[in-house]
Design a protein around this motif. Structure first.
Motif, PDB file in Angstrom:
ATOM      1  N   GLY A  63      50.093  32.218  38.331  1.00  0.00           N
ATOM      2  CA  GLY A  63      50.837  31.269  37.279  1.00  0.00           C
ATOM      3  C   GLY A  63      52.391  31.313  36.949  1.00  0.00           C
ATOM      4  N   VAL A  64      53.548  31.051  37.903  1.00  0.00           N
ATOM      5  CA  VAL A  64      54.173  30.257  38.201  1.00  0.00           C
ATOM      6  C   VAL A  64      54.780  30.747  39.638  1.00  0.00           C
ATOM      7  N   HIS A  65      55.495  29.520  39.005  1.00  0.00           N
ATOM      8  CA  HIS A  65      57.097  29.232  40.855  1.00  0.00           C
ATOM      9  C   HIS A  65      57.830  29.861  41.310  1.00  0.00           C
ATOM     10  N   CYS A  66      58.213  30.632  41.815  1.00  0.00           N
ATOM     11  CA  CYS A  66      59.126  31.635  41.806  1.00  0.00           C
ATOM     12  C   CYS A  66      60.551  30.739  42.909  1.00  0.00           C
ATOM     13  N   VAL A  67      61.423  30.848  42.114  1.00  0.00           N
ATOM     14  CA  VAL A  67      62.690  29.692  42.446  1.00  0.00           C
ATOM     15  C   VAL A  67      63.939  30.494  42.682  1.00  0.00           C
ATOM     16  N   GLY A  68      64.163  31.137  43.851  1.00  0.00           N
ATOM     17  CA  GLY A  68      65.517  32.200  43.818  1.00  0.00           C
ATOM     18  C   GLY A  68      66.180  31.877  45.563  1.00  0.00           C
ATOM     19  N   ALA A  69      67.539  32.829  45.572  1.00  0.00           N
ATOM     20  CA  ALA A  69      67.760  34.097  44.123  1.00  0.00           C
ATOM     21  C   ALA A  69      68.415  34.101  44.722  1.00  0.00           C
ATOM     22  N   THR A  70      69.828  34.748  43.248  1.00  0.00           N
ATOM     23  CA  THR A  70      71.324  34.721  43.861  1.00  0.00           C
ATOM     24  C   THR A  70      70.822  36.007  44.778  1.00  0.00           C
ATOM     25  N   PHE A  71      72.869  35.831  44.772  1.00  0.00           N
ATOM     26  CA  PHE A  71      73.095  37.072  46.109  1.00  0.00           C
ATOM     27  C   PHE A  71      74.378  37.638  45.387  1.00  0.00           C
ATOM     28  N   ASP A  72      74.362  38.374  44.648  1.00  0.00           N
ATOM     29  CA  ASP A  72      75.357  38.778  44.013  1.00  0.00           C
ATOM     30  C   ASP A  72      75.900  40.244  44.938  1.00  0.00           C
ATOM     31  N   LEU A  73      77.142  39.977  45.472  1.00  0.00           N
ATOM     32  CA  LEU A  73      77.350  41.965  46.313  1.00  0.00           C
ATOM     33  C   LEU A  73      78.792  42.562  44.922  1.00  0.00           C
ATOM     34  N   HIS A  74      78.883  41.890  44.195  1.00  0.00           N
ATOM     35  CA  HIS A  74      79.788  43.053  42.882  1.00  0.00           C
ATOM     36  C   HIS A  74      79.440  43.314  41.569  1.00  0.00           C
ATOM     37  N   GLN A  75      78.484  42.161  41.090  1.00  0.00           N
ATOM     38  CA  GLN A  75      77.863  42.473  39.804  1.00  0.00           C
ATOM     39  C   GLN A  75      76.260  42.863  40.126  1.00  0.00           C
ATOM     40  N   LEU A  76      76.590  44.137  39.896  1.00  0.00           N
ATOM     41  CA  LEU A  76      75.255  45.217  40.306  1.00  0.00           C
ATOM     42  C   LEU A  76      74.619  45.779  38.385  1.00  0.00           C
ATOM     43  N   ASP A  77      74.826  44.504  37.789  1.00  0.00           N
ATOM     44  CA  ASP A  77      74.239  45.171  36.142  1.00  0.00           C
ATOM     45  C   ASP A  77      72.323  44.475  36.220  1.00  0.00           C
ATOM     46  N   PRO A  78      71.385  45.912  36.313  1.00  0.00           N
ATOM     47  CA  PRO A  78      69.888  45.213  36.312  1.00  0.00           C
ATOM     48  C   PRO A  78      69.877  44.398  35.075  1.00  0.00           C
ATOM     49  N   ALA A  79      70.501  44.282  34.274  1.00  0.00           N
ATOM     50  CA  ALA A  79      70.310  43.106  32.990  1.00  0.00           C
ATOM     51  C   ALA A  79      70.654  41.632  33.454  1.00  0.00           C
ATOM     52  N   PRO A  80      68.811  41.129  33.409  1.00  0.00           N
ATOM     53  CA  PRO A  80      68.699  39.772  34.119  1.00  0.00           C
ATOM     54  C   PRO A  80      69.508  38.619  33.208  1.00  0.00           C
ATOM     55  N   ARG A  81      70.498  37.365  33.572  1.00  0.00           N
ATOM     56  CA  ARG A  81      71.419  36.505  33.381  1.00  0.00           C
ATOM     57  C   ARG A  81      71.330  35.215  33.270  1.00  0.00           C
ATOM     58  N   ASP A  82      71.022  34.563  31.936  1.00  0.00           N
ATOM     59  CA  ASP A  82      70.769  33.073  32.334  1.00  0.00           C
ATOM     60  C   ASP A  82      71.442  32.225  33.199  1.00  0.00           C
ATOM     61  N   SER A  83      72.610  32.912  33.233  1.00  0.00           N
ATOM     62  CA  SER A  83      73.953  32.064  33.960  1.00  0.00           C
ATOM     63  C   SER A  83      72.750  31.874  36.055  1.00  0.00           C
ATOM     64  N   ASP A  84      72.580  33.184  35.941  1.00  0.00           N
ATOM     65  CA  ASP A  84      71.617  33.385  37.432  1.00  0.00           C
ATOM     66  C   ASP A  84      70.215  32.175  37.360  1.00  0.00           C
TER      67      ASP A  84
END
Length: 633
Positions: free
Chosen positions: A490-511
């Motif tokens: 039911g969805v398209h997957c658009v990805g994905a970010t690649f971040d070595l420095h910020q490991l916060d598991p909370a999703p971000r609108d900026s991503d």
């Protein structure tokens, strides 16, 4: 190897380059199927007489017991007739619990259509021939493992016979010394190849060849074979048959037992399935259930990174790609609503990437059967596609020999001479088993004594977007700077970010904004069809990828880094650090591990096995610092 001098895995290895092997514009050496050799009667009868009877295979197959394994090596695959006849006789005579491993080299592989025309002469070859055609590899150099039956594998090695056998991990029970006559193919009939045959022979291994040339007989004798002339086939005066050394031949035994696999993601699920298919009983341990970590995205792309340079890293990327496609085809995955394997367009993001991928195509290392042009701005990875990783994991774990358990490994003790591996679980229970495989990605480093593992964690966020009327019609996953899939679940997957420095598991609108901005930059038409400025992000998912410092996974025995020299910890293995390539890389790694545990030859050359082995990082450290020891010690 059981005979001959041992070799360091990296030593004396010459990469099999496409230029050397004439992969481009290849014209097979022999495609004249009206030649008597290819005739229905004479071709089959000669193979049976020279190679099967010359190695006494009917008697030896019938004498095998459950758990025995038999290995045949061949120096010229051609149409595969010899190997298919051997497989057919084995299936008719050997017990179902025995295994046949076929290893064959071919420097000038036939195109699949030519092979199909050749095998049409012998319809009685049945299912093994159909399996060969269904799994026949593209003409890319290296090792290709095919499953001809539940208990019959064929590893087809494409390249120069001597170089490939030098790096081959197999020990052989019977040799088919086949190929064009010495006068037509003098490069093959050399002392170097004879020495490799001897180095890969088990005591008492047999050998047969249709040639009786004196220098061949003398060369084989000098290498350690006892050779005799016998009557040749159908008017040919002589052939040669013999055996290696003075030992009495006995079949090898496969190892089976109980394995614990920690982790129910792609690495754990493929490992568990590979072990179960080899007769192991497997308990899969994961406190969060199946595909709860980085393997839990709704869709993933089956792809690779083409390169003209056949380093160990690039060879792994290529061989694991075609190996994964064979696994998926064999397991009939993906099914309806689980994805499609219909090719993956790779859109060039810059001139550097375009030059790299074009060079891979032009080198011949990536033939058009794997990589074909898409105009001026991209290439298509043939056979790739997109699928649901959780559904793939669930299907792999659906096997009567696999038992899932909701628990984590808290600590472990390696096996000893009088005790198996012992594992303490998060629920305070203790299990014992013949082997423990850690497939827990970066969490492996949290276990006592494993803090030295050279891993990095990469945060990735994928955006799930609502389909539009236009985007719902998309058929192919596409790669650019990121990736985009057709609608799945039911969805398209658009990805994905690649971040070595910020490991916060909370999703971000900026991503989410970054994912959509990258899509707009590289695929503006698709961005517009997905809704443009009105694209609706209905969900997102954050996961932590685990990657090694050299971008290859860690697969093989777990070493004791505190010992100097280091040693393998008995019964303990790793299968971690697949990064963003878990769908593609894990089937080959699973087969490699399962074969190591089962005391079978893995489907990769020794140099590639060494390039994946966890001990490589200890060897590199101590090459510069001989007294290095991990800080945790």
């Amino acid at each position: 190897m059981s005979n001959g001098p041992s070799r360091a895995a990296e030593a004396d290895f010459t990469p099999i380059t496409p230029a050397r092997l004439q992969w481009q514009d290849h014209t097979p050496v022999a495609t004249d199927f009206d030649d008597p050799y290819f005739s229905r009667q004479d071709g089959r009868a000669e193979s049976l007489y020279v190679f099967l009877d010359g190695n006494q295979l009917d008697r030896r197959f019938a004498a095998l017991a459950d758990g025995d394994r038999f290995v045949i090596g061949e120096t010229g695959f051609g149409t595969g007739l010899n190997m298919l006849l051997a497989a057919q006789r084995f299936l008719a005579l050997a017990p179902a619990g025995a295994g046949l491993e076929l290893w064959s080299v071919e420097k000038h592989p036939l195109q699949r259509d030519d092979l199909a025309r050749a095998l049409a002469h012998w319809p009685e070859l049945g299912e093994p021939a159909r399996a060969l055609l269904d799994q026949y590899p593209p003409a890319s150099p290296g090792y290709h493992r095919l499953q001809l039956a539940n208990n019959v594998t064929l590893t087809l090695m494409l390249g120069d016979a001597e170089a490939l056998w030098r790096q081959c991990p197999a020990d052989v029970d019977a040799w088919f010394l086949d190929g064009f006559a010495p006068a037509r193919n003098p490069d093959m009939w050399q002392a170097g190849l004879f020495a490799e045959l001897a180095a890969h022979s088990r005591p008492g291994a047999t050998l047969a060849t249709c040639t009786a040339a004196g220098f061949v007989r003398r060369g084989l004798i000098e290498a350690g074979f006892a050779m005799q002339r016998r009557d040749g086939f159908s008017g040919k005066r002589h052939m040669l048959a013999g055996h290696f050394g003075d030992g009495v031949w006995q079949p090898a035994r496969a190892r089976r037992g109980h394995a614990l696999v920690a982790g129910a993601g792609l690495a754990g699920a493929t490992t568990a399935r590979a072990l179960a298919e080899r007769g192991w009983r497997v308990t899969v341990l994961d406190p969060a259930g199946v595909a709860a970590g980085a393997s839990g995205n709704r869709a993933g792309v089956v792809y690779s990174t083409p390169s003209a340079h056949l380093t160990e890293q690039n060879r792994f990327y290529q061989l694991s790609y075609v190996h994964a496609l064979r696994w998926l085809r064999r397991h009939r995955f993906p099914g309806p609503d689980q994805g499609r394997l219909n090719g993956v367009p790779q859109h060039f993001v810059d001139d550097k990437q375009a030059d790299k991928i074009r060079a891979a195509r032009d080198s011949g290392a990536w033939p058009q059967a794997l990589l074909k042009p898409l105009g001026e701005h991209g290439m298509e990875l043939v056979g790739g596609g997109y699928l649901s990783p959780p559904a793939w994991c669930r299907q792999l774990l659906d096997h009567p020999a696999i038992e899932p358990r909701l628990a984590a490994v808290s600590e472990f003790q390696p096996a000893t001479d009088d005790r198996p591996v012992r594992v303490r679980l998060s629920d305070d229970h203790t299990l014992e088993a013949d082997a423990l495989i850690l497939a827990t990605a970066g969490a492996a480093r949290d276990l006592a004594g494993l803090g030295w593992l050279p891993l990095k964690t990469i945060r990735g966020q994928v955006s799930y977007c609502r389909p539009t009327a236009a985007s719902a019609a998309w058929q192919q996953a596409q790669c650019h700077g990121g990736y985009l899939t057709p609608p799945l679940d039911g969805v398209h997957c658009v990805g994905a970010t690649f971040d070595l420095h910020q490991l916060d598991p909370a999703p971000r609108d900026s991503d989410d904004a970054a994912n959509l901005a990258q899509l707009r930059h590289h695929l503006p038409r698709e961005w517009e069809e997905l809704g443009g400025e009105s694209i609706e992000v209905v969900d997102r998912r954050v996961a932590m990828r685990c990657q090694s410092l050299d971008f290859l996974p860690l697969v093989g025995p777990l070493p004791d880094a505190t010992a100097n020299p280091h040693r393998a910890l008995p019964g303990l293995y790793l299968n971690i650090a697949h990064g963003s390539r878990g769908i593609t890389g894990t089937p080959l790694c699973a087969d490699l591990l399962a074969d190591q545990l089962s005391r079978r030859a893995p489907p990769a050359d020794q140099a590639l096995v060494a390039a994946l082995a966890p001990e490589r990082f200890i060897l590199r450290k101590r090459k510069k610092q001989p007294d290095w020891s991990p800080p945790c010690s």
